[in-house]
Scaffold this active site. Structure first.
Site, PDB file in Angstrom:
ATOM      1  N   CYS A 131       0.852  -1.186   0.000  1.00  0.00           N
ATOM      2  CA  CYS A 131       0.000   0.000   0.000  1.00  0.00           C
ATOM      3  C   CYS A 131       0.885   1.231   0.000  1.00  0.00           C
ATOM      4  O   CYS A 131       1.862   1.294   0.745  1.00  0.00           O
ATOM      5  CB  CYS A 131      -0.905  -0.015   1.226  1.00  0.00           C
ATOM      6  SG  CYS A 131      -1.994   1.413   1.337  1.00  0.00           S
ATOM      7  N   HIS A 173      -9.167  -3.945  -1.714  1.00  0.00           N
ATOM      8  CA  HIS A 173      -8.161  -3.149  -0.992  1.00  0.00           C
ATOM      9  C   HIS A 173      -8.552  -1.663  -0.995  1.00  0.00           C
ATOM     10  O   HIS A 173      -8.538  -1.010   0.053  1.00  0.00           O
ATOM     11  CB  HIS A 173      -6.793  -3.367  -1.655  1.00  0.00           C
ATOM     12  CG  HIS A 173      -5.678  -2.563  -1.057  1.00  0.00           C
ATOM     13  ND1 HIS A 173      -4.588  -3.145  -0.434  1.00  0.00           N
ATOM     14  CD2 HIS A 173      -5.463  -1.213  -1.006  1.00  0.00           C
ATOM     15  CE1 HIS A 173      -3.772  -2.185  -0.009  1.00  0.00           C
ATOM     16  NE2 HIS A 173      -4.275  -1.010  -0.352  1.00  0.00           N
ATOM     17  N   GLU A 174      -8.917  -1.145  -2.171  1.00  0.00           N
ATOM     18  CA  GLU A 174      -9.216   0.293  -2.281  1.00  0.00           C
ATOM     19  C   GLU A 174     -10.533   0.646  -1.583  1.00  0.00           C
ATOM     20  O   GLU A 174     -10.635   1.712  -0.962  1.00  0.00           O
ATOM     21  CB  GLU A 174      -9.252   0.733  -3.751  1.00  0.00           C
ATOM     22  CG  GLU A 174      -7.960   0.491  -4.538  1.00  0.00           C
ATOM     23  CD  GLU A 174      -6.708   1.041  -3.871  1.00  0.00           C
ATOM     24  OE1 GLU A 174      -6.819   1.999  -3.083  1.00  0.00           O
ATOM     25  OE2 GLU A 174      -5.623   0.495  -4.123  1.00  0.00           O
ATOM     26  N   HIS A 177     -10.058   1.161   2.018  1.00  0.00           N
ATOM     27  CA  HIS A 177      -9.563   2.503   2.350  1.00  0.00           C
ATOM     28  C   HIS A 177     -10.730   3.455   2.618  1.00  0.00           C
ATOM     29  O   HIS A 177     -10.637   4.329   3.474  1.00  0.00           O
ATOM     30  CB  HIS A 177      -8.738   3.075   1.190  1.00  0.00           C
ATOM     31  CG  HIS A 177      -7.286   2.687   1.217  1.00  0.00           C
ATOM     32  ND1 HIS A 177      -6.440   3.014   2.248  1.00  0.00           N
ATOM     33  CD2 HIS A 177      -6.516   2.019   0.317  1.00  0.00           C
ATOM     34  CE1 HIS A 177      -5.212   2.562   1.999  1.00  0.00           C
ATOM     35  NE2 HIS A 177      -5.235   1.950   0.824  1.00  0.00           N
TER      36      HIS A 177
HETATM   37 NI    NI Z   1      -3.651   1.001  -0.153  1.00  0.00          NI
END
Ligand code: NI
Length: 212
Positions: A131, A173-174, A177
């Site tokens: 990341c 993953h995004e 966030h």
């Molecule tokens: Ni990331």
């Protein structure tokens, strides 16, 4: 009469769109084409905060176009060289991400506005992750091989689609966030990526002077 005025004020206050905040506008306008990327732990207040949708009138706005352009340049710059980025990483807590589509010809990097994951499909599989906000680490994370996502395209079109393969991992993953979740929260193991510092030495990652 006073009561009516108060009621009207409350009603307007509750329904009025938030629009770009002054700080969001500052980041969009003052950032270089390669933006400052928030990192842990110094930017945890931003990276750990949940993100809000963009109001409809912001979807076609000039600042959004500038923001998407700068996020694209940041993600593809040799100093970052990532496969996905989420708006909180450049300091804006909005549901907006860019993802490299390994499942499409030419592997384009595309923007996804007001994105949400509708369903996680299949059995979780472990895989390596890193990341931009967590240098110089990498980890092994178990993710679903397929996802159904809903989002709005920059032209305003709402879309629902299923994605599989590595791009499905990037979407998970995004989107994490956008909920203030980092891959290290889910990782089985986290280790130092020995190549990271070597590959990226010589680049500056300083916060801009105007950043509060
Ligand atoms: Ni990331």
């Amino acid at each position: 009469m006073k009561k009516i005025v108060l009621f009207l004020l409350l009603a307007v206050g509750c329904t009025a769109p938030r629009g770009w905040t002054a700080w969001e506008k500052t980041i969009i306008e003052r950032s270089d084409s390669v933006m400052y990327v928030c990192v842990m732990p110094q930017d945890s207040a931003i990276l750990r905060a949940p993100s809000q949708n963009l109001e409809p009138e912001l979807l076609q706005s000039a600042p959004l176009k500038t923001l998407l352009d700068k996020m694209y340049r940041t993600l593809t710059d040799p100093s970052q060289d990532g496969v996905g980025i989420a708006a909180p990483q450049i300091g804006i807590n909005r549901r907006l991400i860019l993802v490299m589509r390994y499942d499409k010809p030419g592997e384009p990097i595309e923007p996804y506005l007001n994105i949400q994951i509708d369903s996680l499909l299949g059995e979780k599989v472990p895989g390596p992750e890193g990341c931009l906000s967590l240098p110089p680490y990498r980890g092994i994370v178990r993710r679903y091989p397929r996802v159904q996502i809903s989002y709005v395209k920059p032209d305003g079109t709402p879309v629902t689609e299923k994605v599989e393969g590595y791009s499905a991992i990037i979407f998970q993953h995004e989107c994490d966030h956008l909920d203030g979740i980092l891959y290290t929260d889910r990782a089985d193991t986290v280790m130092v990526n020995e190549n990271w510092a070597e590959e990226r030495k010589g680049f500056s990652y300083e916060k801009p002077d105007w950043w509060r």
